[in-house]
Design an enzyme around this catalytic site. Structure first.
Site, short mmCIF file in Angstrom:
data_model
loop_
_atom_site.label_atom_id
_atom_site.label_comp_id
_atom_site.label_asym_id
_atom_site.label_seq_id
_atom_site.Cartn_x
_atom_site.Cartn_y
_atom_site.Cartn_z
NE ARG A 93 43.53 39.03 40.03
CZ ARG A 93 45.18 39.09 39.66
NH1 ARG A 93 45.40 39.20 38.51
NH2 ARG A 93 46.08 39.38 40.62
CB SER A 95 44.88 43.97 40.07
OG SER A 95 45.39 43.70 41.37
CB THR A 96 40.95 43.75 36.44
OG1 THR A 96 39.68 43.16 37.33
CG2 THR A 96 41.90 42.93 36.11
N GLY A 97 39.70 45.94 38.81
CA GLY A 97 38.63 46.97 39.09
C GLY A 97 39.32 48.48 39.28
CG LEU A 120 35.31 36.44 31.04
CD1 LEU A 120 36.83 36.98 31.09
CD2 LEU A 120 34.71 36.44 32.51
CD GLU A 121 28.02 39.33 31.38
OE1 GLU A 121 28.25 39.76 32.47
OE2 GLU A 121 27.58 38.16 31.24
CD GLN A 138 39.11 37.27 43.07
OE1 GLN A 138 40.12 36.64 43.48
NE2 GLN A 138 38.84 38.37 43.38
CE1 TYR A 151 21.67 26.67 33.59
CE2 TYR A 151 23.94 25.75 32.99
CZ TYR A 151 22.80 26.51 32.63
OH TYR A 151 22.88 27.35 31.64
#
EC number: 3.5.4.30
Length: 173
Positions: A93, A95-97, A120-121, A138, A151
């Protein structure tokens, strides 16, 4: 073409599975996913692509966990997702960036037919406190054109938790 939030909503339960699902997390063209309360960290400073690398579990307490810069944390979403008709993509998101928190280093692209929790890395540029269940990233969906195979047999398919790198399996072929 990217699906709108309304199209995501129309496909929930059929071509798109998100469990648990909360309609309040729908955005104009994405859906917010939240952070589980566990992280994995690699135990060794030097990692080897050809071998399994040992990890240890860190619990994120309700009052938060301080992440250190220069360290890779593997987390996962609380939400299990599956798609049979669209290509899923994951982004942090904004906001996290803006806090200097990267949610995926390189693996934001999913395959059509992927089912599982998203690993998540997580990497930060300065110390930051994170909390369990925060809406941290997201998911959005692309149409796919032309014939395709789902897949279904990848090494991360139907995972039940945080997945450390399984790249060593590529060397076993």
């Amino acid at each position: 073409m990217i699906l709108s939030g309304k199209e995501i909503l129309k496909n929930i339960g059929s071509n798109i599975i998100i469990e648990p699902f909360d309609e309040k997390k729908i955005n104009p063209n994405s859906y917010n996913l939240s952070l589980h309360n566990e992280l994995l960290v690699y135990e060794n400073d030097i990692l080897d692509m050809k071998t399994p690398n040992p990890t240890k579990v860190i619990k994120i307490p309700e009052d938060g966990l301080l992440l250190e810069p220069g360290k890779l944390y593997l987390g996962r979403t609380n939400e299990f997702t599956s798609t049979s008709k669209y290509v899923p993509m994951l982004e942090g998101r904004s906001s996290t960036g803006r806090l200097g928190l990267f949610i995926h280093v390189t693996a934001g692209f999913g395959d059509i037919g992927f089912s599982g929790y998203w690993t998540l890395e997580i990497f930060c540029v300065q110390p930051i406190k994170v909390y369990p269940n925060v809406e941290i990233c997201q998911i959005y969906y692309h149409d796919i054109h032309g014939e395709y195979d789902l897949y279904s047999s990848g090494k991360y398919q139907n995972n039940k938790g945080i997945q450390p790198s399984l790249m060593y399996k590529d060397f076993e072929k």
